[in-house]
Design a protein around this motif. Structure first.
Motif, PDB file in Angstrom:
ATOM      1  N   ARG A 195     -35.136  54.975  50.809  1.00  0.00           N
ATOM      2  CA  ARG A 195     -34.799  56.403  50.800  1.00  0.00           C
ATOM      3  C   ARG A 195     -35.558  57.146  51.898  1.00  0.00           C
ATOM      4  N   VAL A 196     -36.825  56.829  52.084  1.00  0.00           N
ATOM      5  CA  VAL A 196     -37.611  57.469  53.148  1.00  0.00           C
ATOM      6  C   VAL A 196     -37.000  57.162  54.514  1.00  0.00           C
ATOM      7  N   LEU A 197     -36.665  55.911  54.751  1.00  0.00           N
ATOM      8  CA  LEU A 197     -36.106  55.514  56.046  1.00  0.00           C
ATOM      9  C   LEU A 197     -34.740  56.139  56.280  1.00  0.00           C
ATOM     10  N   GLU A 198     -33.958  56.319  55.234  1.00  0.00           N
ATOM     11  CA  GLU A 198     -32.662  56.999  55.365  1.00  0.00           C
ATOM     12  C   GLU A 198     -32.851  58.441  55.824  1.00  0.00           C
ATOM     13  N   VAL A 199     -33.854  59.116  55.274  1.00  0.00           N
ATOM     14  CA  VAL A 199     -34.130  60.485  55.708  1.00  0.00           C
ATOM     15  C   VAL A 199     -34.551  60.483  57.176  1.00  0.00           C
ATOM     16  N   ALA A 200     -35.433  59.581  57.560  1.00  0.00           N
ATOM     17  CA  ALA A 200     -35.883  59.513  58.961  1.00  0.00           C
ATOM     18  C   ALA A 200     -34.700  59.321  59.900  1.00  0.00           C
ATOM     19  N   GLU A 201     -33.731  58.521  59.501  1.00  0.00           N
ATOM     20  CA  GLU A 201     -32.552  58.287  60.341  1.00  0.00           C
ATOM     21  C   GLU A 201     -31.660  59.512  60.454  1.00  0.00           C
ATOM     22  N   ARG A 202     -31.699  60.404  59.483  1.00  0.00           N
ATOM     23  CA  ARG A 202     -30.868  61.616  59.494  1.00  0.00           C
ATOM     24  C   ARG A 202     -31.425  62.719  60.387  1.00  0.00           C
ATOM     25  N   ILE A 203     -32.700  62.664  60.701  1.00  0.00           N
ATOM     26  CA  ILE A 203     -33.313  63.732  61.499  1.00  0.00           C
ATOM     27  C   ILE A 203     -32.694  63.709  62.892  1.00  0.00           C
ATOM     28  N   PRO A 204     -32.129  64.830  63.326  1.00  0.00           N
ATOM     29  CA  PRO A 204     -31.458  64.854  64.630  1.00  0.00           C
ATOM     30  C   PRO A 204     -32.438  64.695  65.790  1.00  0.00           C
ATOM     31  N   PRO A 205     -31.965  64.155  66.915  1.00  0.00           N
ATOM     32  CA  PRO A 205     -32.813  64.090  68.112  1.00  0.00           C
ATOM     33  C   PRO A 205     -33.328  65.486  68.457  1.00  0.00           C
ATOM     34  N   GLY A 206     -34.584  65.546  68.865  1.00  0.00           N
ATOM     35  CA  GLY A 206     -35.193  66.820  69.229  1.00  0.00           C
ATOM     36  C   GLY A 206     -35.753  67.603  68.059  1.00  0.00           C
ATOM     37  N   ARG A 207     -35.680  67.049  66.857  1.00  0.00           N
ATOM     38  CA  ARG A 207     -36.176  67.713  65.657  1.00  0.00           C
ATOM     39  C   ARG A 207     -37.139  66.789  64.935  1.00  0.00           C
ATOM     40  N   VAL A 208     -37.938  67.333  64.032  1.00  0.00           N
ATOM     41  CA  VAL A 208     -38.902  66.547  63.263  1.00  0.00           C
ATOM     42  C   VAL A 208     -38.971  67.050  61.828  1.00  0.00           C
ATOM     43  N   MET A 209     -39.470  66.190  60.951  1.00  0.00           N
ATOM     44  CA  MET A 209     -39.850  66.571  59.590  1.00  0.00           C
ATOM     45  C   MET A 209     -41.264  66.033  59.378  1.00  0.00           C
ATOM     46  N   THR A 210     -42.057  66.747  58.609  1.00  0.00           N
ATOM     47  CA  THR A 210     -43.386  66.255  58.286  1.00  0.00           C
ATOM     48  C   THR A 210     -43.276  65.226  57.158  1.00  0.00           C
ATOM     49  N   TYR A 211     -44.357  64.483  56.970  1.00  0.00           N
ATOM     50  CA  TYR A 211     -44.400  63.532  55.861  1.00  0.00           C
ATOM     51  C   TYR A 211     -44.135  64.257  54.542  1.00  0.00           C
ATOM     52  N   GLY A 212     -44.748  65.422  54.383  1.00  0.00           N
ATOM     53  CA  GLY A 212     -44.539  66.214  53.171  1.00  0.00           C
ATOM     54  C   GLY A 212     -43.124  66.726  53.041  1.00  0.00           C
ATOM     55  N   ASP A 213     -42.505  67.100  54.168  1.00  0.00           N
ATOM     56  CA  ASP A 213     -41.108  67.537  54.144  1.00  0.00           C
ATOM     57  C   ASP A 213     -40.207  66.438  53.604  1.00  0.00           C
ATOM     58  N   VAL A 214     -40.429  65.217  54.066  1.00  0.00           N
ATOM     59  CA  VAL A 214     -39.603  64.092  53.630  1.00  0.00           C
ATOM     60  C   VAL A 214     -39.772  63.884  52.126  1.00  0.00           C
ATOM     61  N   ALA A 215     -41.010  63.902  51.650  1.00  0.00           N
ATOM     62  CA  ALA A 215     -41.263  63.731  50.212  1.00  0.00           C
ATOM     63  C   ALA A 215     -40.605  64.854  49.419  1.00  0.00           C
ATOM     64  N   GLU A 216     -40.716  66.077  49.905  1.00  0.00           N
ATOM     65  CA  GLU A 216     -40.116  67.213  49.220  1.00  0.00           C
ATOM     66  C   GLU A 216     -38.595  67.100  49.216  1.00  0.00           C
ATOM     67  N   TRP A 217     -38.032  66.712  50.341  1.00  0.00           N
ATOM     68  CA  TRP A 217     -36.585  66.570  50.440  1.00  0.00           C
ATOM     69  C   TRP A 217     -36.083  65.521  49.455  1.00  0.00           C
ATOM     70  N   LEU A 218     -36.850  64.416  49.303  1.00  0.00           N
ATOM     71  CA  LEU A 218     -36.481  63.369  48.360  1.00  0.00           C
ATOM     72  C   LEU A 218     -36.741  63.768  46.913  1.00  0.00           C
ATOM     73  N   GLY A 219     -37.683  64.686  46.723  1.00  0.00           N
ATOM     74  CA  GLY A 219     -38.041  65.093  45.369  1.00  0.00           C
ATOM     75  C   GLY A 219     -38.928  64.082  44.659  1.00  0.00           C
ATOM     76  N   GLU A 220     -39.604  63.253  45.452  1.00  0.00           N
ATOM     77  CA  GLU A 220     -40.511  62.266  44.856  1.00  0.00           C
ATOM     78  C   GLU A 220     -41.550  61.840  45.880  1.00  0.00           C
ATOM     79  N   GLY A 221     -42.665  61.337  45.363  1.00  0.00           N
ATOM     80  CA  GLY A 221     -43.740  60.898  46.245  1.00  0.00           C
ATOM     81  C   GLY A 221     -44.449  62.080  46.874  1.00  0.00           C
ATOM     82  N   GLY A 222     -45.218  61.786  47.889  1.00  0.00           N
ATOM     83  CA  GLY A 222     -45.955  62.806  48.610  1.00  0.00           C
ATOM     84  C   GLY A 222     -46.158  62.363  50.038  1.00  0.00           C
ATOM     85  N   PRO A 223     -46.874  63.164  50.830  1.00  0.00           N
ATOM     86  CA  PRO A 223     -47.077  62.822  52.233  1.00  0.00           C
ATOM     87  C   PRO A 223     -47.703  61.447  52.452  1.00  0.00           C
ATOM     88  N   ARG A 224     -48.659  61.088  51.635  1.00  0.00           N
ATOM     89  CA  ARG A 224     -49.316  59.782  51.816  1.00  0.00           C
ATOM     90  C   ARG A 224     -48.358  58.622  51.549  1.00  0.00           C
TER      91      ARG A 224
END
Length: 115
Positions: A11-40
Motif C-alpha cells: 500500500r505504501v509503494l502504491e501511494v509512492a507510485e501515484r505521486i506525480p512527477p515534480g511533487r512530493v508527499m512526506t512520510y507522515g502524509d503517506v501514513a495519513e493518506w493510508l489511514g494507518e501506520g505513521g512516518p516511521r
C-alpha cells in the motif's frame, strides 16, 4: 526480501507510485493518506522496498533530501521540475508549500491535512 511484500508495504509503494512527477508527499502524509501506520513505518517500508518506485517523491517533512541520497534525489527533482529553494548553510531543499501533493488527482496540496 521475500517475493511477496507485506500488505502494508504494498500500500505504501502504491501511494509512492501515484505521486506525480515534480511533487512530493512526506512520510507522515503517506501514513495519513493510508489511514494507518505513521512516518516511521512508511520510512521503514521505503528503506526496505522503495528502490523500485520513485522513492525521491516520499520525503522528510523539513524538505531536506535524504542523507546519503542527496545527489541522486536532487538530480530527480531538477529533472522533474520539483520546486526547490536554497538555504544558506545547507544547500537546496524542497520548497514544501509548492512541492507537496495532497493525494488528490490533479489537485495541488499545501501543508494542510490530506482528508
Amino acid at each position: 526480501m521475500s517475493e511477496e511484500l507485506p500488505a502494508y508495504a504494498e500500500r505504501v509503494l502504491e501511494v509512492a507510485e501515484r505521486i506525480p512527477p515534480g511533487r512530493v508527499m512526506t512520510y507522515g502524509d503517506v501514513a495519513e493518506w493510508l489511514g494507518e501506520g505513521g512516518p516511521r513505518q512508511v520510512g521503514r517500508v521505503m528503506a526496505l522496498y522503495g528502490a523500485a518506485v520513485p522513492w525521491w517523491r516520499v520525503v522528510r517533512a523539513d524538505g531536506v533530501p535524504l542523507p546519503g541520497s542527496e545527489r541522486r534525489a536532487l538530480e530527480h527533482y531538477r529533472a522533474e521540475g520539483t520546486p526547490l529553494r536554497e538555504t544558506p548553510p545547507g544547500g537546496p531543499r524542497l520548497a514544501m508549500r509548492r512541492a507537496r501533493w495532497d493525494g488528490r488527482d490533479g489537485r495541488v496540496g499545501g501543508d494542510e491535512a490530506h482528508t
